[in-house]
Scaffold this active site. Structure first.
Site, PDB file in Angstrom:
ATOM      1  N   ASN A 126       0.874  -1.173   0.000  1.00 34.03           N
ATOM      2  CA  ASN A 126       0.000   0.000   0.000  1.00 34.03           C
ATOM      3  C   ASN A 126       0.908   1.220   0.000  1.00 34.03           C
ATOM      4  O   ASN A 126       1.565   1.517   1.000  1.00 34.03           O
ATOM      5  CB  ASN A 126      -0.919  -0.003   1.234  1.00 34.03           C
ATOM      6  CG  ASN A 126      -1.829   1.222   1.269  1.00 34.03           C
ATOM      7  OD1 ASN A 126      -1.435   2.312   0.843  1.00 34.03           O
ATOM      8  ND2 ASN A 126      -3.042   1.050   1.764  1.00 34.03           N
ATOM      9  N   GLU A 148      -4.005   1.942  -2.788  1.00 38.50           N
ATOM     10  CA  GLU A 148      -4.051   3.395  -2.544  1.00 38.50           C
ATOM     11  C   GLU A 148      -3.120   4.147  -3.505  1.00 38.50           C
ATOM     12  O   GLU A 148      -2.332   4.988  -3.088  1.00 38.50           O
ATOM     13  CB  GLU A 148      -3.744   3.732  -1.077  1.00 38.50           C
ATOM     14  CG  GLU A 148      -4.897   3.363  -0.142  1.00 38.50           C
ATOM     15  CD  GLU A 148      -4.887   4.180   1.137  1.00 38.50           C
ATOM     16  OE1 GLU A 148      -5.510   5.256   1.152  1.00 38.50           O
ATOM     17  OE2 GLU A 148      -4.274   3.738   2.128  1.00 38.50           O
ATOM     18  N   ASP A 171      -3.993  -4.873   1.034  1.00 42.13           N
ATOM     19  CA  ASP A 171      -4.230  -4.256   2.340  1.00 42.13           C
ATOM     20  C   ASP A 171      -5.612  -4.726   2.775  1.00 42.13           C
ATOM     21  O   ASP A 171      -6.620  -4.254   2.260  1.00 42.13           O
ATOM     22  CB  ASP A 171      -4.169  -2.734   2.206  1.00 42.13           C
ATOM     23  CG  ASP A 171      -4.539  -2.030   3.503  1.00 42.13           C
ATOM     24  OD1 ASP A 171      -4.846  -2.705   4.501  1.00 42.13           O
ATOM     25  OD2 ASP A 171      -4.529  -0.779   3.503  1.00 42.13           O
ATOM     26  N   ASN A 190      -6.855  -4.503   5.795  1.00 41.26           N
ATOM     27  CA  ASN A 190      -7.388  -3.709   6.918  1.00 41.26           C
ATOM     28  C   ASN A 190      -7.955  -4.618   8.013  1.00 41.26           C
ATOM     29  O   ASN A 190      -8.932  -4.253   8.690  1.00 41.26           O
ATOM     30  CB  ASN A 190      -8.413  -2.681   6.433  1.00 41.26           C
ATOM     31  CG  ASN A 190      -7.761  -1.355   6.067  1.00 41.26           C
ATOM     32  OD1 ASN A 190      -6.935  -0.827   6.815  1.00 41.26           O
ATOM     33  ND2 ASN A 190      -8.114  -0.820   4.910  1.00 41.26           N
ATOM     34  N   ASP A 229      -1.463  -6.223   6.087  1.00 42.28           N
ATOM     35  CA  ASP A 229      -1.192  -6.465   4.655  1.00 42.28           C
ATOM     36  C   ASP A 229      -0.758  -7.922   4.516  1.00 42.28           C
ATOM     37  O   ASP A 229       0.137  -8.378   5.226  1.00 42.28           O
ATOM     38  CB  ASP A 229      -0.096  -5.517   4.169  1.00 42.28           C
ATOM     39  CG  ASP A 229      -0.489  -4.065   4.352  1.00 42.28           C
ATOM     40  OD1 ASP A 229      -1.113  -3.505   3.433  1.00 42.28           O
ATOM     41  OD2 ASP A 229      -0.212  -3.505   5.441  1.00 42.28           O
ATOM     42  N   ASP A 266       2.672   4.789   4.965  1.00 43.50           N
ATOM     43  CA  ASP A 266       2.482   4.262   6.324  1.00 43.50           C
ATOM     44  C   ASP A 266       2.503   2.723   6.331  1.00 43.50           C
ATOM     45  O   ASP A 266       2.609   2.122   7.399  1.00 43.50           O
ATOM     46  CB  ASP A 266       1.228   4.837   7.007  1.00 43.50           C
ATOM     47  CG  ASP A 266      -0.007   4.855   6.124  1.00 43.50           C
ATOM     48  OD1 ASP A 266       0.090   4.589   4.907  1.00 43.50           O
ATOM     49  OD2 ASP A 266      -1.091   5.151   6.662  1.00 43.50           O
ATOM     50  N   HIS A 267       2.439   2.107   5.147  1.00 45.50           N
ATOM     51  CA  HIS A 267       2.553   0.641   5.018  1.00 45.50           C
ATOM     52  C   HIS A 267       3.917   0.288   4.432  1.00 45.50           C
ATOM     53  O   HIS A 267       4.526   1.097   3.730  1.00 45.50           O
ATOM     54  CB  HIS A 267       1.490   0.100   4.062  1.00 45.50           C
ATOM     55  CG  HIS A 267       0.082   0.295   4.508  1.00 45.50           C
ATOM     56  ND1 HIS A 267      -0.707  -0.737   4.953  1.00 45.50           N
ATOM     57  CD2 HIS A 267      -0.686   1.412   4.561  1.00 45.50           C
ATOM     58  CE1 HIS A 267      -1.903  -0.273   5.257  1.00 45.50           C
ATOM     59  NE2 HIS A 267      -1.928   1.026   5.029  1.00 45.50           N
TER      60      HIS A 267
END
Length: 256
Positions: free
Chosen positions: A8, A35, A146, A148, A217, A246-247
């Site tokens: 991501n 994303e 991802d 989530n 992930d 951030d990933h």
DNA sequence: ATGGTGGCGCGGCCA
């Protein structure tokens, strides 16, 4: 050897230099991006093709967006869960030789009780039904992205803090388990049982430095592919760079 | 203490 990765990137255009360096270093055969946050018209296709990869993408303005980078060209491309079409570009499935790749950006869910949370659960239910038929039609399938969802306590830095949240509560964990139960394995857990190994850390509160993260992930694989999986690792290097996503990427290898 | 940080895009939403 088949090397499959997921990342991501939280804006492909911002992360393009990092992606270029990472591809050069890791040379995956298949990479699912999430994303991307770019419309198809603005997708940096030439930049990626110049690195020796074919690319398939499904994007929209500002939010969401998925892409698959590959050595081989894509066939049998799908950009929605059949019967569950939305404006949100979160799904990209394609075939590369004998391998079916399904790249997902699972809805975050915002907060329990919200419309977005309800959408996350309905989306996961539709996904699970659809993937049954995908697995029936493809012995070699990888489901990456991802999700989530942190599958269990080892995948959350503090289960007490996250137990009622949209990334770790009983309902979403049950949905994840229901997905795995159709005939997938979490390749990461084939090779490591340790906790504290995360793929996402909030930008805030110096979460990465303190390892306050979650493992959300995943590279899931069909039963047949799981038998050939030789490794799965989280590559923390990109998360340490200036202006990171951030990933960070997750990479699985298969003896094919 | 509803903060804190980052991306998109230029105000507020989303994560």
């Amino acid at each position: 050897m088949l090397k499959v990765a997921t990342w991501n990137v939280n804006s492909l255009r911002v992360r393009l230099p990092q992606l270029r360096d990472w591809l050069t270093a890791e040379q995956p055969d298949l990479l699912g991006l999430q994303e991307t946050k770019v419309t198809d018209a603005d997708f940096p296709r030439a930049d990626i093709e110049s690195l020796g990869y074919a690319v398939t993408f499904a994007g929209q303005k500002s939010y969401n967006g998925v892409a698959i980078l590959s050595r081989q060209p894509a066939t049998e491309i799908l950009v929605d869960i059949p019967g569950f079409a939305t404006e949100e570009r979160r799904v990209l499935a394609a075939t590369f030789g004998t391998v079916r790749m399904i790249n997902l950006y699972v809805p975050n869910g915002s907060e329990v009780g919200s419309e977005k949370y309800d959408f996350k659960l309905r989306w996961l239910a539709a996904l699970t039904l659809w993937l049954k038929s995908e697995l029936a039609g493809h012995a070699h399938a990888v489901v990456v992205g991802d999700f989530n969802i942190a599958p269990d306590e080892r995948d959350v830095h503090d289960p007490e803090v996250w137990k009622d949240g949209v990334l770790f509560n009983a309902a979403v964990r049950s949905a994840f388990q229901g997905l795995v139960d159709i005939g997938l394995c979490d390749t990461f857990r084939l090779h490591s049982q340790e906790g504290g190994q995360f793929s996402w850390w909030d930008y805030r509160m110096a979460a990465f430095r303190r390892n306050l993260g979650l493992r959300i992930d995943h590279v899931l694989a069909s039963s047949h592919l799981c038998k050939t999986c030789t490794a799965c690792r989280i590559d923390k290097a990109p998360r340490k760079l200036e202006r990171p996503s951030d990933h960070t990427p997750v990479i699985a290898e298969f003896n094919l």
